[in-house]
Design a protein around this motif. Structure first.
Motif, PDB file in Angstrom:
ATOM      1  N   GLY A 189       0.562  -1.658   0.225  1.00  0.00           N
ATOM      2  CA  GLY A 189       0.119  -0.181  -0.102  1.00  0.00           C
ATOM      3  C   GLY A 189       1.039   0.985  -0.166  1.00  0.00           C
ATOM      4  N   ASP A 190       2.074   1.471   0.687  1.00  0.00           N
ATOM      5  CA  ASP A 190       2.749   2.621   0.450  1.00  0.00           C
ATOM      6  C   ASP A 190       3.638   2.560  -0.712  1.00  0.00           C
ATOM      7  OD1 ASP A 190       2.399   2.651   3.790  1.00  0.00           O
ATOM      8  OD2 ASP A 190       4.363   1.793   3.762  1.00  0.00           O
ATOM      9  N   HIS A 191       4.191   1.356  -0.715  1.00  0.00           N
ATOM     10  CA  HIS A 191       4.332   2.180  -2.577  1.00  0.00           C
ATOM     11  C   HIS A 191       3.138   2.132  -3.847  1.00  0.00           C
ATOM     12  CE1 HIS A 191       8.400   0.567  -1.857  1.00  0.00           C
ATOM     13  NE2 HIS A 191       8.109  -0.438  -1.120  1.00  0.00           N
ATOM     14  N   PHE A 192       2.716   1.780  -2.878  1.00  0.00           N
ATOM     15  CA  PHE A 192       1.245   2.427  -4.032  1.00  0.00           C
ATOM     16  C   PHE A 192       0.623   3.734  -3.781  1.00  0.00           C
ATOM     17  CE2 PHE A 192      -3.770   3.370  -4.747  1.00  0.00           C
ATOM     18  CZ  PHE A 192      -3.596   3.220  -5.906  1.00  0.00           C
ATOM     19  N   LEU A 193       1.037   4.584  -2.791  1.00  0.00           N
ATOM     20  CA  LEU A 193       0.066   5.328  -2.764  1.00  0.00           C
ATOM     21  C   LEU A 193       1.660   6.762  -2.735  1.00  0.00           C
ATOM     22  CD1 LEU A 193      -0.814   5.390   1.182  1.00  0.00           C
ATOM     23  CD2 LEU A 193      -2.124   6.365  -1.303  1.00  0.00           C
ATOM     24  N   TYR A 194       2.844   6.139  -2.439  1.00  0.00           N
ATOM     25  CA  TYR A 194       4.503   7.143  -3.201  1.00  0.00           C
ATOM     26  C   TYR A 194       4.262   7.064  -4.772  1.00  0.00           C
ATOM     27  CZ  TYR A 194       8.890   7.812  -4.986  1.00  0.00           C
ATOM     28  OH  TYR A 194      10.282   8.344  -5.707  1.00  0.00           O
ATOM     29  N   GLY A 195       3.611   5.778  -5.741  1.00  0.00           N
ATOM     30  CA  GLY A 195       4.021   5.654  -7.206  1.00  0.00           C
ATOM     31  C   GLY A 195       2.872   6.580  -7.629  1.00  0.00           C
ATOM     32  N   LEU A 196       1.324   6.581  -6.536  1.00  0.00           N
ATOM     33  CA  LEU A 196       0.134   7.635  -6.956  1.00  0.00           C
ATOM     34  C   LEU A 196       0.214   9.172  -7.338  1.00  0.00           C
ATOM     35  CD1 LEU A 196      -2.877   8.341  -7.707  1.00  0.00           C
ATOM     36  CD2 LEU A 196      -3.309   7.333  -5.631  1.00  0.00           C
ATOM     37  N   GLY A 197       1.414   9.394  -5.383  1.00  0.00           N
ATOM     38  CA  GLY A 197       1.942  10.918  -5.923  1.00  0.00           C
ATOM     39  C   GLY A 197       2.998  11.212  -6.935  1.00  0.00           C
ATOM     40  N   GLN A 198       3.537  10.457  -7.297  1.00  0.00           N
ATOM     41  CA  GLN A 198       4.926  10.681  -8.141  1.00  0.00           C
ATOM     42  C   GLN A 198       3.798  11.078  -9.796  1.00  0.00           C
ATOM     43  OE1 GLN A 198       8.032  11.817  -7.465  1.00  0.00           O
ATOM     44  NE2 GLN A 198       6.987  11.090  -5.952  1.00  0.00           N
ATOM     45  N   MET A 199       2.454   9.906  -9.698  1.00  0.00           N
ATOM     46  CA  MET A 199       2.003  10.139 -11.151  1.00  0.00           C
ATOM     47  C   MET A 199       0.979  11.908 -10.890  1.00  0.00           C
ATOM     48  SD  MET A 199      -1.557   9.806 -12.062  1.00  0.00           S
ATOM     49  CE  MET A 199      -2.747   9.125 -11.109  1.00  0.00           C
ATOM     50  N   LEU A 200       0.816  12.301  -9.755  1.00  0.00           N
ATOM     51  CA  LEU A 200      -0.243  13.038  -9.660  1.00  0.00           C
ATOM     52  C   LEU A 200       0.527  14.667 -10.260  1.00  0.00           C
ATOM     53  CD1 LEU A 200      -2.090  12.615  -6.559  1.00  0.00           C
ATOM     54  CD2 LEU A 200      -2.879  12.176  -8.218  1.00  0.00           C
ATOM     55  N   ILE A 201       2.007  14.140  -9.519  1.00  0.00           N
ATOM     56  CA  ILE A 201       2.917  15.170  -9.777  1.00  0.00           C
ATOM     57  C   ILE A 201       2.703  15.697 -11.652  1.00  0.00           C
ATOM     58  CG2 ILE A 201       5.098  15.928  -9.531  1.00  0.00           C
ATOM     59  CD1 ILE A 201       5.435  15.064  -7.316  1.00  0.00           C
ATOM     60  N   GLY A 202       2.836  14.132 -11.989  1.00  0.00           N
ATOM     61  CA  GLY A 202       3.032  14.561 -13.620  1.00  0.00           C
ATOM     62  C   GLY A 202       2.103  15.255 -14.523  1.00  0.00           C
ATOM     63  N   LYS A 203       0.910  15.300 -13.423  1.00  0.00           N
ATOM     64  CA  LYS A 203      -0.295  15.940 -13.999  1.00  0.00           C
ATOM     65  C   LYS A 203      -1.403  17.201 -14.063  1.00  0.00           C
ATOM     66  CE  LYS A 203      -1.759  11.821 -15.758  1.00  0.00           C
ATOM     67  NZ  LYS A 203      -0.968  11.275 -17.311  1.00  0.00           N
ATOM     68  N   VAL A 204      -0.453  17.500 -12.850  1.00  0.00           N
ATOM     69  CA  VAL A 204      -0.480  19.443 -12.852  1.00  0.00           C
ATOM     70  C   VAL A 204       0.931  20.233 -13.357  1.00  0.00           C
ATOM     71  CG1 VAL A 204      -2.242  18.633 -10.820  1.00  0.00           C
ATOM     72  CG2 VAL A 204       0.094  18.974  -9.913  1.00  0.00           C
ATOM     73  N   ARG A 205       1.344  21.591 -13.137  1.00  0.00           N
ATOM     74  CA  ARG A 205       1.354  22.422 -13.973  1.00  0.00           C
ATOM     75  C   ARG A 205       2.626  22.529 -12.653  1.00  0.00           C
ATOM     76  NH1 ARG A 205      -2.156  27.207 -13.562  1.00  0.00           N
ATOM     77  NH2 ARG A 205      -2.424  26.425 -11.326  1.00  0.00           N
ATOM     78  N   ALA A 206       3.813  22.960 -12.652  1.00  0.00           N
ATOM     79  CA  ALA A 206       5.767  22.813 -11.744  1.00  0.00           C
ATOM     80  C   ALA A 206       4.696  23.989 -10.881  1.00  0.00           C
ATOM     81  CB  ALA A 206       6.569  23.586 -12.256  1.00  0.00           C
ATOM     82  N   SER A 207       4.055  25.022 -10.752  1.00  0.00           N
ATOM     83  CA  SER A 207       3.372  25.828  -9.625  1.00  0.00           C
ATOM     84  C   SER A 207       2.445  25.016  -9.040  1.00  0.00           C
ATOM     85  CB  SER A 207       3.260  27.074 -10.356  1.00  0.00           C
ATOM     86  OG  SER A 207       1.838  26.772 -11.253  1.00  0.00           O
ATOM     87  N   ASP A 208       1.946  24.041  -9.159  1.00  0.00           N
ATOM     88  CA  ASP A 208       0.842  23.730  -7.962  1.00  0.00           C
ATOM     89  C   ASP A 208       1.631  23.250  -7.483  1.00  0.00           C
ATOM     90  OD1 ASP A 208      -0.857  24.517  -9.996  1.00  0.00           O
ATOM     91  OD2 ASP A 208      -0.858  22.934 -11.253  1.00  0.00           O
ATOM     92  N   LEU A 209       0.857  22.106  -5.831  1.00  0.00           N
ATOM     93  CA  LEU A 209       1.230  22.034  -4.909  1.00  0.00           C
ATOM     94  C   LEU A 209       0.309  20.382  -5.026  1.00  0.00           C
ATOM     95  CD1 LEU A 209       2.960  21.413  -2.723  1.00  0.00           C
ATOM     96  CD2 LEU A 209       1.471  23.121  -1.091  1.00  0.00           C
ATOM     97  N   VAL A 210       0.908  19.142  -4.627  1.00  0.00           N
ATOM     98  CA  VAL A 210       0.347  18.542  -4.040  1.00  0.00           C
ATOM     99  C   VAL A 210       1.392  17.980  -2.873  1.00  0.00           C
ATOM    100  CG1 VAL A 210       0.123  15.879  -5.005  1.00  0.00           C
ATOM    101  CG2 VAL A 210       0.604  17.707  -6.882  1.00  0.00           C
ATOM    102  N   ALA A 211      -0.072  17.191  -1.887  1.00  0.00           N
ATOM    103  CA  ALA A 211       0.107  16.505  -0.479  1.00  0.00           C
ATOM    104  C   ALA A 211      -0.480  15.856  -0.427  1.00  0.00           C
ATOM    105  CB  ALA A 211      -0.044  17.790  -0.183  1.00  0.00           C
TER     106      ALA A 211
END
Length: 330
Positions: A212-234
């Motif tokens: 589950g932790d590895h999935f959450l990490y991968g999901l977080g990295q995928m989300l970063i790739g879907k938004v702008r550099a100026s956006d903040l994913v948390a």
């Protein structure tokens, strides 16, 4: 795909030292699979090695360079002990690797390595069997130098602002950044997305917390790739994420939310023999005068997300200050 054959310079055509796949046969007679693997090992900027019986069988050029080996030396054919700091560290790694492979999981951890000249560094090792039906057989190692990244993560300022599992911003940092916009008179539109993974508890139940932790990490990295550099994913908590979208009104926030929803639905967790897929519900809120605090903004986004989950999940809802919700068209 049509494969062409062109002449190459001596550097690209050079036979890697100790390369067991080399052959005296003419290049045009070489097995295509072996030729592709050779090109990958020589040219790819990735430290890759094939390991069997505690010995490096084949290593990439980048793998040699990472550990301080080069044209006059080669790790191919040498024991894996040579890159570890002590016999104890090497033995412990072998035991952890065997346990992970037997459980159907790759090994993914940070290890202190030693270069040929004795210099030490921290590397992220990702190891997996070449054939999962023979976990004790040949394995693939990918090593990345994470010395600088590790030092940064150990800084108190970093740990205070980031989530340890996903390495995204944590709730405290997200709220601090959001507070800079709440009540601002700059006039630029600002929106927030709240994302809740649908039925994530079932993933944990079926696969365990580590997967589950590895999935959450991968999901977080995928989300970063879907938004702008100026956006903040948390990552706010458990399977709840938030995205801060400066200079983004509700209309464009809806578009981004739908893109994120679709990306999550298409995301696949592959961790060793474990496979799964999930979907997500999203709530969207644009900052407005009626939302005077950070808690009010996040509450509006969370409420919209709750409505999306109540509608069956895998959907987007928009918070409206009058108390209603709009489902994203399409």
């Amino acid at each position: 795909m049509v494969e062409t054959h062109e002449s190459c310079d001596s550097r690209d055509c050079k036979k890697p030292p100790g390369d067991p796949m080399s052959s005296a046969a003419p290049a045009h007679a070489e097995d295509p699979t072996a030729a592709r693997l050779r090109a990958l090992l020589v040219r790819a900027p990735t430290a890759v090695a094939f390991v069997s019986g505690q010995r490096f069988e084949v290593v990439s050029e980048e793998f040699n360079h990472l550990f301080g080996f080069g044209d006059d030396s080669d790790l191919s054919g040498q024991g894996t002990r040579v890159v570890h700091t002590t016999d104890l560290a090497h033995t412990a790694l072998l035991e952890r690797t065997a346990a992970a492979f037997a459980a159907g999981r790759p090994l993914d951890e940070e290890i202190e390595y030693v270069k040929r000249d004795g210099h030490r560094f921290w590397g992220r090792l990702q190891a997996t069997p070449v054939h999962w039906d023979a976990p004790a057989g040949e394995a693939l190692w990918i090593v990345e130098d994470v010395t600088a990244a590790r030092a940064q993560r150990l800084q108190p300022t970093w740990t205070a602002k980031h989530d340890s599992v996903t390495e995204l911003a944590n709730r405290r940092e997200f709220e601090r950044r959001l507070a800079e916009h709440v009540g601002s008179r700059r006039g630029e539109p600002v929106s927030v997305l709240w994302l809740d993974v649908d039925k994530f508890a079932e993933v944990i139940k079926d696969m365990g917390a580590e997967v589950g932790d590895h999935f959450l990490y991968g999901l977080g990295q995928m989300l970063i790739g879907k938004v702008r550099a100026s956006d903040l994913v948390a990552r706010l908590e458990e399977d709840h994420f938030a995205i801060l979208l400066p200079d983004c009104d509700q209309h464009y926030a809806q578009i981004i939310a739908e893109k994120v929803r679709s990306a999550v639905a298409g995301y696949r967790l592959r961790w060793g023999l474990h496979r799964t897929r999930v979907k997500a519900s999203l709530g969207v809120v644009q900052l407005q005068p009626s939302l005077t605090t950070v808690d009010a903004v996040l509450g509006g986004a969370a409420l919209a997300c709750t409505e999306a989950k109540a509608a069956g999940g895998d959907s987007v809802r928009i918070f409206v200050s009058a108390g209603g919700y709009e489902e994203l068209a399409g």
